[in-house]
Design a protein around this motif. Structure first.
Motif, PDB file in Angstrom:
ATOM      1  N   ARG A  80      -6.351  16.104  -4.134  1.00 28.86           N
ATOM      2  CA  ARG A  80      -4.954  16.402  -4.428  1.00 28.86           C
ATOM      3  C   ARG A  80      -4.155  16.641  -3.155  1.00 28.86           C
ATOM      4  NH1 ARG A  80      -6.960  20.129  -8.290  1.00 28.86           N
ATOM      5  NH2 ARG A  80      -5.948  21.834  -7.194  1.00 28.86           N
ATOM      6  N   LYS A  81      -4.806  17.134  -2.092  1.00 28.80           N
ATOM      7  CA  LYS A  81      -4.090  17.479  -0.881  1.00 28.80           C
ATOM      8  C   LYS A  81      -4.028  16.323   0.119  1.00 28.80           C
ATOM      9  CE  LYS A  81      -4.589  21.483   0.970  1.00 28.80           C
ATOM     10  NZ  LYS A  81      -5.162  22.679   1.629  1.00 28.80           N
ATOM     11  N   SER A  82      -4.772  15.242  -0.125  1.00 32.08           N
ATOM     12  CA  SER A  82      -4.808  14.138   0.827  1.00 32.08           C
ATOM     13  C   SER A  82      -4.173  12.902   0.196  1.00 32.08           C
ATOM     14  CB  SER A  82      -6.261  13.834   1.234  1.00 32.08           C
ATOM     15  OG  SER A  82      -6.306  12.688   2.057  1.00 32.08           O
ATOM     16  N   LEU A  83      -2.996  12.533   0.705  1.00 34.37           N
ATOM     17  CA  LEU A  83      -2.338  11.320   0.225  1.00 34.37           C
ATOM     18  C   LEU A  83      -3.120  10.074   0.626  1.00 34.37           C
ATOM     19  CD1 LEU A  83       0.102  10.054  -1.158  1.00 34.37           C
ATOM     20  CD2 LEU A  83       1.304  10.106   1.027  1.00 34.37           C
ATOM     21  N   THR A  84      -3.791  10.115   1.784  1.00 29.80           N
ATOM     22  CA  THR A  84      -4.590   8.968   2.218  1.00 29.80           C
ATOM     23  C   THR A  84      -5.708   8.688   1.233  1.00 29.80           C
ATOM     24  OG1 THR A  84      -4.109   9.553   4.522  1.00 29.80           O
ATOM     25  CG2 THR A  84      -5.933   8.048   4.122  1.00 29.80           C
ATOM     26  N   LEU A  85      -6.433   9.737   0.837  1.00 29.83           N
ATOM     27  CA  LEU A  85      -7.519   9.548  -0.124  1.00 29.83           C
ATOM     28  C   LEU A  85      -6.989   9.064  -1.464  1.00 29.83           C
ATOM     29  CD1 LEU A  85      -9.842  12.621   0.566  1.00 29.83           C
ATOM     30  CD2 LEU A  85     -10.231  10.240   1.172  1.00 29.83           C
ATOM     31  N   ARG A  86      -5.862   9.653  -1.914  1.00 28.31           N
ATOM     32  CA  ARG A  86      -5.330   9.255  -3.213  1.00 28.31           C
ATOM     33  C   ARG A  86      -4.898   7.798  -3.212  1.00 28.31           C
ATOM     34  NH1 ARG A  86      -2.312  13.935  -3.040  1.00 28.31           N
ATOM     35  NH2 ARG A  86      -0.373  12.745  -3.082  1.00 28.31           N
ATOM     36  N   MET A  87      -4.159   7.382  -2.177  1.00 30.92           N
ATOM     37  CA  MET A  87      -3.702   6.001  -2.115  1.00 30.92           C
ATOM     38  C   MET A  87      -4.872   5.040  -1.959  1.00 30.92           C
ATOM     39  SD  MET A  87      -0.527   5.903  -2.640  1.00 30.92           S
ATOM     40  CE  MET A  87      -0.297   4.184  -2.193  1.00 30.92           C
ATOM     41  N   GLY A  88      -5.839   5.398  -1.098  1.00 22.64           N
ATOM     42  CA  GLY A  88      -7.005   4.542  -0.940  1.00 22.64           C
ATOM     43  C   GLY A  88      -7.794   4.391  -2.227  1.00 22.64           C
ATOM     44  N   ASP A 140      11.861   1.617  13.354  1.00 25.53           N
ATOM     45  CA  ASP A 140      11.615   1.482  11.922  1.00 25.53           C
ATOM     46  C   ASP A 140      12.006   2.758  11.192  1.00 25.53           C
ATOM     47  OD1 ASP A 140       9.695   3.187  12.769  1.00 25.53           O
ATOM     48  OD2 ASP A 140       7.982   1.902  12.284  1.00 25.53           O
ATOM     49  N   GLU A 141      11.629   2.818   9.888  1.00 29.66           N
ATOM     50  CA  GLU A 141      12.022   3.962   9.066  1.00 29.66           C
ATOM     51  C   GLU A 141      11.408   5.264   9.572  1.00 29.66           C
ATOM     52  OE1 GLU A 141      11.013   1.135   8.014  1.00 29.66           O
ATOM     53  OE2 GLU A 141      12.487   0.317   6.604  1.00 29.66           O
ATOM     54  N   MET A 142      10.156   5.207  10.073  1.00 25.91           N
ATOM     55  CA  MET A 142       9.519   6.411  10.581  1.00 25.91           C
ATOM     56  C   MET A 142      10.256   6.927  11.832  1.00 25.91           C
ATOM     57  SD  MET A 142       7.012   7.267   8.605  1.00 25.91           S
ATOM     58  CE  MET A 142       8.140   6.809   7.289  1.00 25.91           C
ATOM     59  N   ALA A 143      10.710   5.991  12.675  1.00 25.73           N
ATOM     60  CA  ALA A 143      11.481   6.406  13.845  1.00 25.73           C
ATOM     61  C   ALA A 143      12.813   7.022  13.435  1.00 25.73           C
ATOM     62  CB  ALA A 143      11.711   5.202  14.763  1.00 25.73           C
ATOM     63  N   GLN A 144      13.438   6.453  12.399  1.00 22.48           N
ATOM     64  CA  GLN A 144      14.686   7.037  11.891  1.00 22.48           C
ATOM     65  C   GLN A 144      14.450   8.431  11.328  1.00 22.48           C
ATOM     66  OE1 GLN A 144      16.399   4.278   9.099  1.00 22.48           O
ATOM     67  NE2 GLN A 144      16.428   2.595  10.577  1.00 22.48           N
ATOM     68  N   LEU A 145      13.303   8.603  10.640  1.00 17.52           N
ATOM     69  CA  LEU A 145      12.957   9.939  10.139  1.00 17.52           C
ATOM     70  C   LEU A 145      12.785  10.925  11.286  1.00 17.52           C
ATOM     71  CD1 LEU A 145      12.030  11.902   7.891  1.00 17.52           C
ATOM     72  CD2 LEU A 145       9.731  10.962   8.151  1.00 17.52           C
ATOM     73  N   LEU A 193       1.260   7.545   7.544  1.00 12.14           N
ATOM     74  CA  LEU A 193       1.158   8.999   7.437  1.00 12.14           C
ATOM     75  C   LEU A 193       1.056   9.698   8.784  1.00 12.14           C
ATOM     76  CD1 LEU A 193      -1.160   9.582   4.357  1.00 12.14           C
ATOM     77  CD2 LEU A 193       1.306   9.753   4.517  1.00 12.14           C
ATOM     78  N   VAL A 194       0.673   8.985   9.832  1.00 18.51           N
ATOM     79  CA  VAL A 194       0.585   9.638  11.145  1.00 18.51           C
ATOM     80  C   VAL A 194       1.931  10.236  11.552  1.00 18.51           C
ATOM     81  CG1 VAL A 194       0.328   9.156  13.605  1.00 18.51           C
ATOM     82  CG2 VAL A 194      -1.436   8.447  12.014  1.00 18.51           C
ATOM     83  N   PRO A 195       3.038   9.478  11.482  1.00 23.97           N
ATOM     84  CA  PRO A 195       4.334  10.117  11.799  1.00 23.97           C
ATOM     85  C   PRO A 195       4.697  11.241  10.841  1.00 23.97           C
ATOM     86  CG  PRO A 195       4.516   7.714  11.832  1.00 23.97           C
ATOM     87  CD  PRO A 195       3.201   8.039  11.226  1.00 23.97           C
ATOM     88  N   VAL A 196       4.324  11.100   9.565  1.00 22.44           N
ATOM     89  CA  VAL A 196       4.630  12.152   8.595  1.00 22.44           C
ATOM     90  C   VAL A 196       3.869  13.425   8.946  1.00 22.44           C
ATOM     91  CG1 VAL A 196       4.510  12.812   6.179  1.00 22.44           C
ATOM     92  CG2 VAL A 196       5.158  10.480   6.791  1.00 22.44           C
TER      93      VAL A 196
END
Length: 563
Positions: free
Chosen positions: A43-51, A279-284, A251-254
């Protein structure tokens, strides 16, 4: 104006439905991953969930495509082989019947020998391991007196089912049925049994059966399935690796932004996010840095204003101390000689003395607030009995209680409540709470209760006066806040007593909490650790002694139910 192409419209509508279905499926799958019973790590890892989501989705798609492909290949191979075998069986049956019709036989032995020769000829027509098993069985409805033995090649007699025999007995033409064959090692594989009617000279109606093995076709199908499974597994691993790479790169920039936000929350106002690319991450990252810069600027401005305010209060307080001292000396001289003054001057001298006392108390509170804000407050801890301290405060404020007509009730436990505290600050807290309770008691008793546990000591001051609303309770510790500015106070007050008490409790490592109910009263609870610097734990006293009355008690107090 020409109309829209119906085929294009239907295709577009199908595409929208497929897109909606995929979006809904992914949303439900992600919601499923957030369920409470799912492991916390997932639940706490978006990488695991998406993978895991991509792997499951890919696995479902590959399984569906694989099953459809395997079934299509299997059905195609089976149908092609079946058509081939039916043509081959019809040709062999026709050849066998022609040979039987042309053979001159007159005895049972000749018929038996002729039937055996026909079977041998059929089996020798096919070379290799693809030769079928051949059976010649007598038709149960045949009444001829000449009977020959059944001819069976191989171990295939049990494969001919009664249903297939009934079809061959009653109807003309070819009939087939899928069967299961077993080799000498006990391994099973699929087969096809083909039956047709056969007429033997003298012996009459018989049945001719061909049993073909599909072992080679099954081996080819197994090979295809292995190739599909291997390709699907490789594709699944590739999708998983690509998903991890994509999600990780996003997710690294996040995560970098999250860590920077945590540093900002911890007070590091110089923390910024590394911005790379466009890109979008740079804009964030750029937007976050702008927000952090604006926040730092605002906080710096507020900090400067706060320091100016603190310095102003400190300077004013110290500057007023000298003229106040001079005024105090002059007031003492006048007040000591008040017996020689006329009544009008006497009243003025008393008012001047009271206001100077109030001014002195207000100046002391301002100086104390200034020291607390600047972080220069000093504490001196010693072990004292809170019960003795409370008794002394009650005695010091006995005249105020008598003036208001309020009785102060002290309920200590039968054992001492010792704690390591700053006596001056705790005394000030108790005095402020007691004076505040007396002021708002409306002449009703004020109750002070103390108790102790292994880790904490607590004191509760309760009055049964006007009480407090939830809004007043949430702001009662604000500086200069008064719930009712029009209310007449006996002791004047500065509006800083409870605010200073709250700061004193925090400096001592404890808590000061308030509770109120309009029309019933108010309650303040002070909880302090028994030893300085140790864990305080739960308070040994409840915040209030108020108990919600039951319906029967309420009706008895109000004279019964309303008509």
């Amino acid at each position: 104006m020409s109309g829209a192409n119906p085929a294009v419209f239907r295709r577009s509508r199908r595409q929208r439905r497929v897109s909606q279905f995929l979006n809904t499926t992914m949303r439900h799958l992600l919601d499923f991953m957030q369920a409470s019973w799912v492991p916390l790590r997932l639940r706490k890892s978006l990488t695991l969930r998406m993978g895991l989501t991509m792997l499951i989705s890919t696995l479902v798609i590959l399984s569906g495509v694989g099953l459809y492909t395997a079934n299509s290949i299997r059905d195609g191979i089976f149908q092609e082989r079946l058509n081939q075998l039916l043509v081959e069986s019809a040709s062999r049956a026709k050849t066998a019947q022609s040979r039987l019709d042309q053979a001159p036989v007159s005895t049972v032995e000749q018929v038996q020998s002729l039937a055996q020769e026909v079977v041998t000829a059929i089996t020798t027509m096919t070379s290799g391991g693809n030769a079928p098993s051949v059976l010649i069985l007598r038709n149960p409805n045949e009444t001829s007196a000449i009977v020959i033995n059944e001819i069976v090649t191989g171990n295939s007699r049990e494969t001919i089912s009664p249903e297939l025999r009934q079809s061959v007995e009653k109807k003309t033409g070819q009939y087939w049925q899928s069967v299961k064959l077993t080799d000498a090692e006990g391994r099973t594989f699929p087969g096809i049994a083909v039956g047709t009617a056969l007429n033997l000279p003298l012996a009459g109606a018989h049945e001719l059966y061909f049993v073909y093995s599909l072992a080679d076709e099954q081996a080819n199908l197994n090979l295809v399935m292995q190739v599909l499974a291997g390709g699907g597994l490789a594709l699944l691993l590739l999708v998983g690796a690509m998903t991890w790479v994509v999600v990780y790169s996003v997710l690294v920039p996040v995560r970098r932004t999250v860590r920077t936000a945590e540093r900002l929350a911890a007070g590091d106002l110089n923390a910024r996010v590394l911005s790379q690319g466009q890109d979008e991450m740079a804009q964030l990252a750029d937007s976050f840095n702008k927000m952090a810069g604006s926040l730092q600027s605002k906080i710096d401005t507020l900090g400067q204003l706060s320091r100016l305010q603190q310095r102003f209060v400190s300077d004013v307080s110290h500057e007023l101390r000298t003229p106040l001292t001079t005024m105090r000396i002059a007031d003492d001289v006048i007040f000591d000689a008040r017996a020689e003054l006329d009544p009008a001057a006497l009243r003025s001298a008393e008012l001047l003395h009271d206001q100077i006392d109030r001014f002195d108390a207000m100046l002391a509170d301002l100086l104390e607030i200034s020291r607390i804000d600047s972080g220069s407050a000093r504490l001196s801890f010693e072990t004292v009995d809170i019960n003795s301290l409370v008794r002394k405060v009650i005695a010091d404020n006995d005249s105020l209680a008598q003036q208001v007509g309020c009785e102060v009730v002290f309920n200590p436990p039968p054992y001492p409540c010792t704690a390591e505290v700053d006596t001056r600050r705790v005394t000030r807290i108790v005095r402020n709470l007691l004076v505040n309770a007396i002021e708002h008691s409306e002449g009703n008793p004020v109750t002070i209760t103390t108790d102790t546990s292994e880790t904490a000591v607590a004191l509760r001051v309760s009055d049964h006066g006007v009480g407090m609303t939830p809004e007043v309770t949430s702001r009662v510790f604000d500086r200069f806040y008064r719930a009712d500015p029009a209310r007449t106070r006996t002791t004047g007050g500065t509006g800083l007593g409870l605010a200073i008490s709250l700061e004193d409790a925090r400096l001592s490592g404890g808590t000061l909490e308030a509770w109120g109910k309009s029309g019933y009263g108010s309650s303040f609870r002070l909880t302090l650790p028994r030893q300085n610097g140790t864990e305080m734990g739960p308070s040994p006293l409840e915040l209030t002694d108020y108990v919600e009355p039951k319906l029967e008690e309420y009706q008895a107090q109000t004279g019964g139910e309303d008509a």
